[in-house]
Enzyme design. Structure first.
Site, mmCIF file in Angstrom:
data_model
loop_
_atom_site.group_PDB
_atom_site.id
_atom_site.type_symbol
_atom_site.label_atom_id
_atom_site.label_comp_id
_atom_site.label_asym_id
_atom_site.label_seq_id
_atom_site.Cartn_x
_atom_site.Cartn_y
_atom_site.Cartn_z
ATOM 1 N N HIS A 174 -22.632 -25.668 -23.040
ATOM 2 C CA HIS A 174 -21.449 -25.846 -22.192
ATOM 3 C C HIS A 174 -21.854 -26.425 -20.836
ATOM 4 O O HIS A 174 -21.641 -25.812 -19.788
ATOM 5 C CB HIS A 174 -20.702 -24.529 -22.015
ATOM 6 N N ILE B 280 -9.900 -36.843 -19.046
ATOM 7 C CA ILE B 280 -11.252 -36.793 -19.599
ATOM 8 C C ILE B 280 -11.361 -37.688 -20.824
ATOM 9 O O ILE B 280 -12.337 -38.429 -20.988
ATOM 10 C CB ILE B 280 -11.661 -35.344 -19.912
ATOM 11 N N GLY C 109 -20.918 -29.700 -19.850
ATOM 12 C CA GLY C 109 -20.135 -30.891 -19.567
ATOM 13 C C GLY C 109 -19.797 -31.040 -18.099
ATOM 14 O O GLY C 109 -19.736 -32.158 -17.569
ATOM 15 N N ARG D 60 -0.948 -34.868 -27.565
ATOM 16 C CA ARG D 60 0.138 -34.016 -28.035
ATOM 17 C C ARG D 60 1.374 -34.828 -28.426
ATOM 18 O O ARG D 60 2.061 -34.524 -29.385
ATOM 19 C CB ARG D 60 0.475 -32.996 -26.944
ATOM 20 N N ARG E 41 2.436 -42.138 -26.782
ATOM 21 C CA ARG E 41 2.784 -42.937 -25.617
ATOM 22 C C ARG E 41 1.988 -44.236 -25.686
ATOM 23 O O ARG E 41 1.159 -44.425 -26.574
ATOM 24 C CB ARG E 41 2.496 -42.190 -24.318
#
Length: 317
Positions: free
Chosen positions: A275, A148, A277, A169, A172
């Protein structure tokens, strides 16, 4: 023995489902369609309260797969501990990227260009011109750079933003450039004009956007949340909004649904959407394609896609 598959859609309406399983319709109704103990593949009803989605799970003693129709899986995770070992939890990667990317861009543009103010002025018959911030030349930080987050960047590309910083998190490298680790946030936040939250909700992200996080944003920054409400400390956000220092566009809130009279409804500089999306016309065809692919793999004993974790085994791919 025939496998029971619980679907929140009628099987006859989905082309391409494999023969063999016993397809049963359940979309959160009070009555179960059959004994939950016989269910092997559970497709979680979409946009239902977590308590509804989790209700049959303690009785699903033969379960092998839990398939959500949402990108996040936090609404079913509390019931995973009661499931047998070896159950695969799969999310809906590939279903919501287009719609959520569209909404993130809509919220950014609406907030920067003052669209809510224009709507209010139109209702009063007032002509209210003036200069507004553009998205062009802004620095955008995307916090949560999965599929997303990447889709949001896809939609930012034509708008001539100055820079996109990507945070996940762990660090990379992608074709577009580096993805920074969460530990880099303190240095990145002061440079961002727009911060978009698209991260999953888990122990590492719950309350991540707290007073310290928000204090690092520059004056006039815009915070956009298309992730989950509890990623943001609501009280800390309210303090910043009421000071007028930053603005926000929130598709998700904590609490949710946002109750009548909650101060977020009327906080200065905030745009709230309920909400939305995921639930668009793009949802159903993508959800059906996902289920057809997953169930064909299940029947043919092929590896499933989108496996988030396996019970009794920790995290997976």
């Amino acid at each position: 023995m025939t496998s029971d598959v619980w679907l929140p859609f009628h099987a006859e309406d989905i082309d391409g489902l494999p023969e063999g399983p016993n397809y049963l319709y359940w979309n959160g109704d009070q009555e179960f369609p059959a004994d939950p103990a016989d269910c092997e593949f559970y497709v979680v009803p979409y946009m239902k309260p977590p308590a509804v989605s989790r209700r049959p799970m303690p009785e699903m003693t033969s379960l092998r797969v839990v398939q959500t129709l949402s990108a996040g899986v936090d609404h079913v995770q509390p019931s995973l501990e009661v499931l047998p070992a070896g159950v695969q939890l799969c999310n809906a990667r590939g279903v919501h990227e287009a719609s959520t990317g569209e909404l993130a861009l809509t919220l950014i543009l609406a907030s920067l260009r003052g669209i809510p103010d224009f709507v209010r002025a139109q209702e009063k018959g007032e002509w209210s011109p003036g200069f507004r911030p553009a998205l062009a030349d802004k620095s955008v930080l995307i916090l949560g750079y999965g599929s997303i987050g990447s889709a949001i960047e896809d939609r930012l590309t034509p708008f001539e933003v100055a820079r996109v910083a990507r945070v996940a998190r762990s660090a990379r490298t992608t074709e577009r450039g580096p993805v920074h680790a969460l530990t880099d946030l303190p240095a990145l936040l002061p440079e961002a004009d727009v911060v978009v939250l698209s991260t999953p909700l888990d122990d590492s992200t719950r309350g991540l956007v707290n007073a310290d996080f928000l204090s690092r944003l520059k004056d006039g920054a815009l915070l956009v949340n298309v992730a989950r409400g509890p990623v943001v400390d609501t009280e800390a956000l309210l303090a910043e909004l009421e000071s007028g220092r930053i603005t926000a566009a929130l598709d998700v809130t904590d609490p949710e649904p946002l109750p009548a009279g909650h101060p977020l409804w009327h906080a200065p500089g905030v745009l709230v959407s309920p909400h939305v999306g995921g639930p668009t016309s793009a949802f159903l065809p993508r959800a059906e394609r996902l289920l057809v692919a997953q169930l064909n793999r299940f029947v043919n004993r092929e590896p499933l896609r989108n496996v988030v974790l396996t019970t009794g085994a920790g995290a997976a791919s």
